[in-house]
Design a protein around this motif. Structure first.
Motif, mmCIF file in Angstrom:
data_model
loop_
_atom_site.group_PDB
_atom_site.id
_atom_site.type_symbol
_atom_site.label_atom_id
_atom_site.label_comp_id
_atom_site.label_asym_id
_atom_site.label_seq_id
_atom_site.Cartn_x
_atom_site.Cartn_y
_atom_site.Cartn_z
ATOM 1 N N ALA A 143 -7.664 11.502 -11.661
ATOM 2 C CA ALA A 143 -7.449 12.934 -11.010
ATOM 3 C C ALA A 143 -6.929 13.993 -11.832
ATOM 4 O O ALA A 143 -6.904 15.065 -11.607
ATOM 5 C CB ALA A 143 -6.230 12.709 -9.773
ATOM 6 N N ILE A 199 -7.848 10.019 -2.908
ATOM 7 C CA ILE A 199 -7.396 9.211 -4.108
ATOM 8 C C ILE A 199 -6.392 8.340 -3.322
ATOM 9 O O ILE A 199 -6.190 7.125 -3.601
ATOM 10 C CB ILE A 199 -6.898 9.825 -5.335
ATOM 11 N N ALA A 200 -5.466 9.244 -2.835
ATOM 12 C CA ALA A 200 -4.194 8.328 -2.162
ATOM 13 C C ALA A 200 -4.617 7.244 -1.141
ATOM 14 O O ALA A 200 -4.205 6.365 -1.162
ATOM 15 C CB ALA A 200 -3.019 9.192 -1.447
ATOM 16 N N ARG A 256 -8.254 20.861 -4.893
ATOM 17 C CA ARG A 256 -7.552 19.821 -5.611
ATOM 18 C C ARG A 256 -6.806 18.731 -4.415
ATOM 19 O O ARG A 256 -6.610 17.494 -4.548
ATOM 20 C CB ARG A 256 -6.369 20.336 -6.347
ATOM 21 N N GLY A 298 0.993 -1.122 0.001
ATOM 22 C CA GLY A 298 -0.049 0.006 -0.079
ATOM 23 C C GLY A 298 0.971 1.223 0.035
ATOM 24 O O GLY A 298 0.728 2.100 -0.798
ATOM 25 N N ILE A 299 1.993 1.268 0.803
ATOM 26 C CA ILE A 299 2.827 2.455 1.047
ATOM 27 C C ILE A 299 3.452 2.721 -0.327
ATOM 28 O O ILE A 299 3.522 3.911 -0.881
ATOM 29 C CB ILE A 299 3.864 2.266 2.022
ATOM 30 N N GLU A 308 2.607 11.607 -18.600
ATOM 31 C CA GLU A 308 1.924 10.346 -18.702
ATOM 32 C C GLU A 308 2.784 8.907 -18.516
ATOM 33 O O GLU A 308 2.186 8.057 -18.204
ATOM 34 C CB GLU A 308 1.297 10.165 -19.974
ATOM 35 N N SER A 312 -6.962 14.751 -4.098
ATOM 36 C CA SER A 312 -5.752 14.028 -3.735
ATOM 37 C C SER A 312 -5.508 13.106 -2.674
ATOM 38 O O SER A 312 -5.289 12.014 -2.838
ATOM 39 C CB SER A 312 -4.315 14.759 -4.175
ATOM 40 N N ASN A 353 -5.387 1.456 -9.795
ATOM 41 C CA ASN A 353 -4.670 2.358 -9.757
ATOM 42 C C ASN A 353 -4.490 3.456 -10.806
ATOM 43 O O ASN A 353 -4.629 4.526 -10.607
ATOM 44 C CB ASN A 353 -2.978 1.973 -9.348
ATOM 45 N N LEU A 354 -4.141 2.861 -12.041
ATOM 46 C CA LEU A 354 -4.093 3.607 -13.363
ATOM 47 C C LEU A 354 -5.137 4.509 -13.586
ATOM 48 O O LEU A 354 -5.087 5.897 -13.811
ATOM 49 C CB LEU A 354 -3.646 2.647 -14.553
ATOM 50 N N LEU A 406 2.504 1.842 -3.223
ATOM 51 C CA LEU A 406 1.474 2.364 -4.537
ATOM 52 C C LEU A 406 1.422 3.706 -4.075
ATOM 53 O O LEU A 406 1.227 4.453 -5.197
ATOM 54 C CB LEU A 406 0.354 1.558 -4.261
ATOM 55 N N VAL A 407 1.207 4.255 -2.898
ATOM 56 C CA VAL A 407 0.694 5.492 -2.710
ATOM 57 C C VAL A 407 2.009 6.559 -3.070
ATOM 58 O O VAL A 407 1.801 7.630 -3.623
ATOM 59 C CB VAL A 407 0.351 5.759 -1.239
ATOM 60 N N VAL A 464 -5.641 7.326 -10.630
ATOM 61 C CA VAL A 464 -4.789 8.593 -10.622
ATOM 62 C C VAL A 464 -4.936 9.290 -12.015
ATOM 63 O O VAL A 464 -4.885 10.496 -12.039
ATOM 64 C CB VAL A 464 -3.206 8.175 -10.649
ATOM 65 N N SER A 465 -5.197 8.541 -12.963
ATOM 66 C CA SER A 465 -5.572 9.311 -14.329
ATOM 67 C C SER A 465 -6.867 10.216 -14.196
ATOM 68 O O SER A 465 -7.098 11.428 -14.634
ATOM 69 C CB SER A 465 -5.763 8.293 -15.523
ATOM 70 N N SER A 485 1.985 6.806 -6.724
ATOM 71 C CA SER A 485 0.922 7.459 -7.341
ATOM 72 C C SER A 485 1.394 9.037 -7.086
ATOM 73 O O SER A 485 0.491 9.954 -7.912
ATOM 74 C CB SER A 485 -0.387 7.187 -6.495
ATOM 75 N N ILE A 536 4.040 3.107 -11.891
ATOM 76 C CA ILE A 536 2.983 2.239 -11.209
ATOM 77 C C ILE A 536 3.135 0.819 -11.278
ATOM 78 O O ILE A 536 2.891 0.034 -10.654
ATOM 79 C CB ILE A 536 1.672 3.028 -11.330
ATOM 80 N N TYR A 585 1.653 11.131 -10.052
ATOM 81 C CA TYR A 585 0.518 11.707 -10.643
ATOM 82 C C TYR A 585 -0.088 12.871 -10.020
ATOM 83 O O TYR A 585 -0.400 13.907 -10.394
ATOM 84 C CB TYR A 585 -0.630 10.645 -10.759
ATOM 85 N N LEU A 586 -0.148 12.877 -8.593
ATOM 86 C CA LEU A 586 -0.989 13.713 -7.861
ATOM 87 C C LEU A 586 -0.326 14.627 -7.529
ATOM 88 O O LEU A 586 -1.008 15.945 -7.380
ATOM 89 C CB LEU A 586 -1.430 12.714 -6.477
ATOM 90 N N VAL A 642 -5.985 4.407 -2.819
ATOM 91 C CA VAL A 642 -5.189 3.577 -3.296
ATOM 92 C C VAL A 642 -4.594 2.737 -2.378
ATOM 93 O O VAL A 642 -4.107 1.393 -2.515
ATOM 94 C CB VAL A 642 -3.818 4.364 -4.116
ATOM 95 N N PHE A 643 -4.128 3.107 -1.069
ATOM 96 C CA PHE A 643 -3.604 2.436 -0.010
ATOM 97 C C PHE A 643 -4.706 1.184 0.248
ATOM 98 O O PHE A 643 -4.087 0.100 0.598
ATOM 99 C CB PHE A 643 -3.281 3.213 1.107
#
Lengths: 397, 397
Positions: B156, B113-114, B106, A33-34, A54, B110, B149-150, A36-37, B153-154, A40, A60, A43-44, B117-118
């Protein structure tokens, strides 16, 4: 009572192992999980996104695909992925440039690319089927095929940007790789080497318990039998089926060379060998147990007779089990066995005891069956312990 | 000479199997090459590229990752990939939309989303560690994590196009899937079900040969022994280590339900059971063999003595081996065993012969060792054959 003792010592250990395993699983999940964040965030967070664009997708993807349970497995996959990407990308660029320089019109260009895709794809797939490559580099070759293909066909499209594209993707894969490795190694690392080590040690103890429990069961009187659940040989079966797990763990362990507890060139090959011997021994125990089971009824009645020295058998069994435990312990502590001489002397004594049993028990047919089973058993143990001794000598503290 | 006969019958069969295996490998490589070229056409042909654009990448990726050796494995992976993509993509869209509707600025967006994701990443990783899910859906869950995930984040980033993006990628994955499935199923299909079937049948024959060869070796005189290479138990070891391969093949075979040769609900679970029994039997043969080996020297001299009915033993062994071969054959042809009655009668006769041997050979200690080994052996065979009979009855022609 020997049998009771063995179940008492074995059950809490198994529970403890299960609890440890569960904790490790949860740690692993949180670590994924960590990672992935973290990835991410590319992107964020606006400033980061402006840098990578992109292509952050590739970072990811790398994390999702690469993050494995143990540190060694993660490193191995990362190494494979890196190598596959670089070789595939490099070759892809070369072929794309070659096609551009030769193919004057678009059709020729496309044909060259299609042919190269076919040839490299087929050849690399063949490599994946070769056992020695499959074992360690399967994933790398797959990534090679993937990268090569993507680069080559993109090269046919975006004439100029092919190097640029490759560079950016590589950068992103690198980011993913670094995130994975850092989280995997520095946040509660889970070492495959530890797991292999522990599983070998616990197999020694399991087999020792089985040896004790198995004869313990057969020499019980019928009354006792009804009061206790049937002894099972699940341990033997699980030991027998441990080969592929061992091999993959040893494979991963090789990727953890600097891991503090074990030296730089720790002999994982020896662990596989010990595993092999333990498997053979489990096969013997299984056979012995089935054999005793078949002659169970008379065995119980024999107890009261004068012909049989069941006590000697039992004593012998616990001695053998005890030696096994000692050996497991010495591996656990990574020390030479206290005294190899001592172990081999004990074994010699056991062998003598055994020949005594055999010579004094010629009267009953069924008795021979039992004695033979034990004889087989001890014979195999000799073999096992000889090999383990050799190992104990070689493994430095 | 029994031993010679067994090596003669086994070697050409093994060579033949190796040749078949090589042919299949080459077919597989060519098929992968073809699929890659087909899917690369999306890039290389102008009209197609205009339709799909850069997303053709996903089609290539699907082919590389999804194309497995057997049709069943390919289908299984494709199914997993499809399911993972759809569920991951759907959930990802929902979470992205939810974050957009709640997070006014924003930063809040974010953070949501984070966190998602976690949570989803950790939870799905935990699912991957559960054995029953790992066995069949490991790949699907991984794809779920990736797609989720993809998409999230996309989402966002490109506020409007998230559905569009998901739809296009899905379309391309579908193209890759269709290419894979068509090539895998219609161009020289390689069925996992066939492979499992053949490997079980060949194991019957291998074990039958080992049984014959093993006693054949031990009853030889010393002269004979020096002239022939040592009989090895490699077959037993390979049978012992076959569990994980069997399981994955059975797993794949379940994905090939309509495959002509086998019915719609072919009992693959039974194959696993037979495999289990064969493994147990291999453990016994190994133990018996080691046991005979230990008492080899005296055994050879016993041949000339009057005490032992080695001929009976040998006859018995070849009978048992013969029954094994017959059973293997009946599985091969997928017919009921010609006469289950016949097999069980033969076994009964064998058992009687055996008790005859035991009762007439009480004199020598070592002799008992041998007899017991065979007794163990036959005892196990009984068990095995009982189960196989049950199977033979149930499998319809």
């Amino acid at each position: 009572e020997v049998h009771c003792l063995s179940t008492i010592t074995s059950n809490p250990r198994h529970k403890q192992m299960h609890r440890d395993q569960d904790t490790r699983k949860i740690i692993h999940c949180i670590k994924v999980g960590i990672s992935l964040v973290l990835v991410s965030l590319l992107y964020l967070l606006n400033p980061l996104f402006k840098q990578v664009g992109e292509n952050a997708m590739w970072a990811i993807m790398t994390v999702v695909v690469m993050f494995e349970f143990s540190a060694g497995a993660t490193l191995g996959k990362g190494f494979n992925r890196g190598l596959g990407t670089i070789i595939g990308g490099g070759l892809g660029c070369l072929v794309a440039l070659f096609a551009q320089s030769i193919g004057i019109h678009r059709v020729g260009n496309s044909i060259i690319i299609a042919v190269s895709v076919f040839i490299f794809g087929s050849f690399a797939t063949y490599l994946r089927l070769i056992p020695s490559i499959k074992k360690r580099y399967d994933y790398g070759v797959m990534i090679f095929i993937l990268t090569f293909n993507l680069v080559v066909v993109s090269g046919a499209r975006v004439n100029v940007k092919v190097w640029e594209l490759a560079r950016e993707r590589l950068l992103n894969i690198l980011i993913g790789f670094i995130v994975c490795v850092c989280v995997s190694l520095f946040v509660f690392p889970l070492w495959a080497s530890n797991e292999l080590h522990d599983s070998i040690v616990s197999r020694f103890l399991d087999l020792a318990n089985t040896i004790q429990g198995c004869l313990g069961e057969c020499t019980k009187t019928i009354d006792e039998k009804e009061n206790q659940p049937r002894f099972s040989f699940n341990v033997c079966n699980s030991v027998l089926n441990s080969k592929s797990k061992d091999e993959s763990l040893a494979n991963f362990a090789k990727w953890e060379p600097w891991h503090g507890k074990f030296g730089l060139s720790y002999p994982w090959g020896r662990y596989l060998k010990i595993g092999e011997i333990l498997r053979e021994m489990a096969a013997f125990i299984l056979a012995t147990g089935r054999c005793l089971e078949a002659s169970k009824e008379p065995m119980a009645t024999l107890r009261e007779s004068e012909w049989v020295h069941l006590e000697t058998c039992e004593a012998l069994e616990s001695k053998v089990a005890c030696i096994l435990r000692e050996l497991g312990d010495s591996i656990k502590k990574m020390m030479k066995c206290d005294a190899e001489g001592c172990v081999s002397e004990q074994l010699k004594a056991a062998r003598e005891d055994l020949s005594f049993i055999i010579s004094t028990s010629k009267m009953a047919q069924l008795e021979d069956a039992q004695v033979l089973a034990i004889a087989t058993f001890v014979f195999l143990l000799m073999e096992l312990i000889g090999k383990v001794e050799e190992l104990a000598k070689e493994v430095e503290e």
